[in-house]
Design an enzyme around this catalytic site. Structure first.
Site, short mmCIF file in Angstrom:
data_model
loop_
_atom_site.label_atom_id
_atom_site.label_comp_id
_atom_site.label_asym_id
_atom_site.label_seq_id
_atom_site.Cartn_x
_atom_site.Cartn_y
_atom_site.Cartn_z
N ARG A 9 18.57 23.55 37.51
CA ARG A 9 17.53 22.75 36.85
C ARG A 9 18.16 21.49 36.29
O ARG A 9 19.38 21.32 36.34
CB ARG A 9 16.90 23.55 35.70
CG ARG A 9 17.95 24.03 34.69
CD ARG A 9 17.37 24.66 33.47
NE ARG A 9 18.34 25.36 32.65
CZ ARG A 9 19.18 24.80 31.80
NH1 ARG A 9 19.19 23.49 31.67
NH2 ARG A 9 20.03 25.51 31.10
N HIS B 167 28.18 29.06 21.51
CA HIS B 167 27.93 28.88 22.94
C HIS B 167 26.76 27.96 23.23
O HIS B 167 26.29 27.89 24.37
CB HIS B 167 27.73 30.23 23.64
CG HIS B 167 28.85 31.20 23.42
ND1 HIS B 167 30.08 31.07 24.04
CD2 HIS B 167 28.94 32.30 22.63
CE1 HIS B 167 30.87 32.05 23.64
NE2 HIS B 167 30.21 32.82 22.79
N GLU C 25 36.56 38.66 33.08
CA GLU C 25 37.32 37.49 33.48
C GLU C 25 38.49 37.26 32.54
O GLU C 25 38.47 37.70 31.38
CB GLU C 25 36.43 36.23 33.47
CG GLU C 25 35.31 36.25 34.48
CD GLU C 25 34.43 35.03 34.39
OE1 GLU C 25 34.46 34.36 33.33
OE2 GLU C 25 33.71 34.74 35.35
N LYS D 223 25.43 35.94 37.72
CA LYS D 223 26.80 35.46 37.52
C LYS D 223 27.77 36.11 38.50
O LYS D 223 28.63 35.45 39.07
CB LYS D 223 27.23 35.73 36.08
CG LYS D 223 26.61 34.78 35.05
CD LYS D 223 27.14 35.05 33.66
CE LYS D 223 26.70 33.97 32.67
NZ LYS D 223 25.26 33.86 32.54
#
Length: 670
Positions: free
Chosen positions: A299, A243, A208, A124
């Site tokens: 993917r 999530h 973030e 990430k």
């Protein structure tokens, strides 16, 4: 451009996956003339994907780490089967750089990006640094290498609270914390690091800006080995639980045309930063106005069908053509958006028990036909077993229509017409979700499901008169069908040569009892429930459903009978009802007792099975009239009806043996 040696034409494709995605890839491979090879674990020997493939290779024990996640076993299966290429599907090894490299080292075509591309986008923090250089919009944040508490605290202060602390190497919500003030930060970092270390073996964090009321937007991209790269519009996946995506749709109802173009340009920039080859998804978070890069999935995604339906493009076919070394079939300006598509993920889980997975054998599997814009991507069939070893997704129901409202209506009808028994599914929850007024109005965010969970999982509705009458019709129909061609006027509830009869039915739903009386004879049949009476007729059941007419109003009924348990689907919803049959050994195992005896003095009015018949537990044997009411005597266990000791018309006394059932001692006879 990527070395063409990595991508070349092949004839045999191994699918390194299971369930619906394996079945999905096999279908396109067959349509393209390719030979398909499935792999399977001990738990999947009889699975649907194994049956659909041309060949199948066993790769190990049920736990995924000993089979589907074992790179050496998968590579060996490819060699054994003569496969020249491997499609990884999604999950398992699909985003493993080590697996992609192992395929290349073995001389196998990996249907996907190179190991270097997967590595570049897998971190990430690393991918965000790449995106920053490429000019892709990012959520303000810190993605640096320094991990000491002072640095993280300083960077969080610069960003401004609330912030999101999350694992650099993670996913699925693990190692992620929302921090709303400086005082909460230190404890949140310690907790997130500990969770990330346990889950991923890597406790590096990034910070973030936390986007309040966020929406999840993602863009499908495909690149080839000749330097061509296109985007296929966006999907919205805002409806999530913990999530994990639940409902996905395309295009996003949130973005206007200008925003759509901007996010697709950003996605192409992101993929171009690593010269991407294959199908991939660039994920963004949106505050309703702007979009910010989150990560790239290297993917095919679970939700790829909605993109296929709005573009008319088979993404698996494109993946395979790219793997052949071909150029993309279409240029960017040739890809057109048509209509709206929406998808629901059907899981074996119980929403009323915190979405606990449900395992076991699927005894009933009925889905609507794939017509009028409805598509079903399934990985299971009737008779298959759901294992605790793998993800609980059974199928995806996808609907296309010219407009979003019409697509939602079509999806809901598809869900309503799907019946799965033997395990618990989330289908009623999905119907409640897609028909929620806020979902239709698109006034949602990623926290919507958690906030509305109570409304989306209401207590089961109590059966009413329609359901009680439907249960009676289903039972009578099953009894008539069980007679195996024996013809008698007693089969018809609405006919007798003289007089009238009645039969009492009792049903239980939770703690509630329901009593209904069927009156029949030489006139029309009717059902009495309390002080209400209904003229009653029903049709012969076909394909699991029948028509029930009460007082001139016809209703389509779906029914499944499993012993004394009835599943009904009516216009009022789905109902699980227990049939209380006091003369059929209800709620008791009559182990060791093969005698079928008259519970009270009465008259034998129907023989429902023939001597020598093979019976399941609960199968109807005969009907006895006791005190003007009928009771059906049933097999106390699975076995063979060795003797019938009565005939229609016999008057019998209490305790008289009427039939003998011998239980199966070993395997049930074929």
């Amino acid at each position: 451009m990527t070395s063409p040696a990595l991508y070349q034409r092949f004839r045999t494709l191994l699918i390194a996956n299971r369930g619906e995605i394996a079945c999905r890839v096999i279908r396109t491979a067959r349509a393209m003339g390719l030979r398909s090879v499935a792999v399977y674990s001990d738990a999947d020997r009889d699975a649907m994907h194994v049956a659909e493939a041309d060949d199948a290779v066993w790769i190990g024990a049920a736990p995924a780490r000993e089979s589907y996640l074992d790179i050496a076993r998968v590579i060996a299966a490819a060699r054994t089967s003569g496969a020249e290429a491997i499609h990884p599907g999604y999950g398992f090894l699909s985003e493993s750089a080590d697996f992609a490299q192992a395929c290349a080292d073995a001389g196998l075509v990996f249907v996907g990006p190179t190991a270097a591309m997967i590595t570049a986008m897998g971190s990430k923090s690393g991918s965000k640094q790449l995106m920053e250089k490429a000019g892709v919009p990012l959520v303000p944040g810190f993605h640096g290498e320094a991990q000491d508490e002072a640095t993280l605290a300083e960077e969080a202060g610069k960003i401004g609270f609330p912030v999101l602390v999350k694992a650099s190497a993670g996913g699925g919500g693990r190692g992620m914390r929302v921090v709303r003030s400086a005082g909460e930060l230190a404890a949140a970092i310690v907790s997130a690091k500990r969770e990330a270390k346990a889950a991923f073996g890597d406790d590096r964090m990034l910070i973030e800006k936390y986007v309040d009321n966020p929406r999840h937007i993602e863009v499908q991209i495909v690149g080839d080995s000749h330097g061509n790269l296109v985007s296929l519009f966006e999907r919205e996946c805002t409806l999530q639980r913990r999530h994990q995506k639940v409902i996905e749709e395309a295009p996003s109802p949130t973005l206007d045309a200008a925003q759509r173009e901007a996010v697709c340009v950003a996605a192409r920039q992101a993929a171009a930063a690593v010269s991407y080859v294959g199908a991939g998804t660039i994920e963004f978070v949106s505050d309703g106005k702007d979009v910010f890069f989150i990560e790239m999935n290297t993917r095919l995604q679970v939700e790829h069908p909605v993109t296929e339906l709005i573009t008319g493009i088979d993404l698996v076919e494109w993946q395979l053509r790219v793997a052949f070394g071909e150029t993309l079939p279409l240029a960017q300006d040739q890809i057109k958006l048509n209509g709206h598509a929406i998808e629901a993920r059907v899981y074996a889980e119980n929403p009323h028990k915190n979405f606990m997975p449900s395992v076991g054998r699927i005894t009933t599997w009925r889905t609507p036909g794939e017509t009028n814009g409805l598509r079903i991507d399934a990985g299971y069939r009737e008779g298959d077993s759901v294992s605790p070893n793998y993800d609980a997704m059974l199928a995806k129901v996808i609907a296309w229509a010219p407009t979003r409202d019409a697509a939602i209506d079509r999806l809901n009808r598809g869900l309503e017409d799907t019946d799965v028994r033997g395990i618990v599914t989330n289908i009623p929850f999905l119907s409640a979700l897609v028909t929620h007024a806020d979902v239709r109005a698109n006034t949602i965010d990623t926290g919507f499901i958690e906030r509305e969970l109570a409304a989306l999982t209401p207590p089961a509705a109590a059966p009413g008169d329609l359901e009680c009458c439907a249960a009676i019709a289903a039972i009578i129909g099953a009894e008539q069908a069980a007679q195996s061609g024996v013809t008698s006027p007693w089969q018809t509830a609405g006919w007798m040569p003289v007089g009238r009869r009645q039969r009492v039915f009792e049903f239980r739903h939770g703690v509630d009892q329901h009593r209904a009386v069927l009156h029949y004879g030489n006139g029309p049949a009717r059902i009495v429930i309390g002080d209400r009476a209904f003229a009653f007729t029903s049709s012969v059941a076909r394909d699991g459903h029948f028509d029930l007419t009460l007082d001139g109003t016809r209703s389509r009924i779906v029914a499944v009978i499993e012993g004394h348990e009835l599943y009904l689907r009516t216009r009022n919803g789905r109902f699980d009802i227990h049939w209380v049959d006091p003369f059929g050994g209800d709620d008791e195992e009559q182990v060791g007792d093969d005698r079928i005896v008259a519970p009270l003095p009465g008259t034998v009015v129907a023989l429902l099975a023939e001597q020598g018949a093979t019976l399941e537990k609960g199968a109807a044997i005969l009907t006895l009239e006791v005190m003007k009411m009928e009771q059906t005597l049933r097999a106390p266990f699975a076995g063979v009806l060795t003797r019938l000791k009565c005939k229609v018309g016999d008057i019998v006394q209490e305790g008289v043996e009427l039939a003998v059932v011998e239980p199966f001692t070993e395997a049930k006879p074929a």
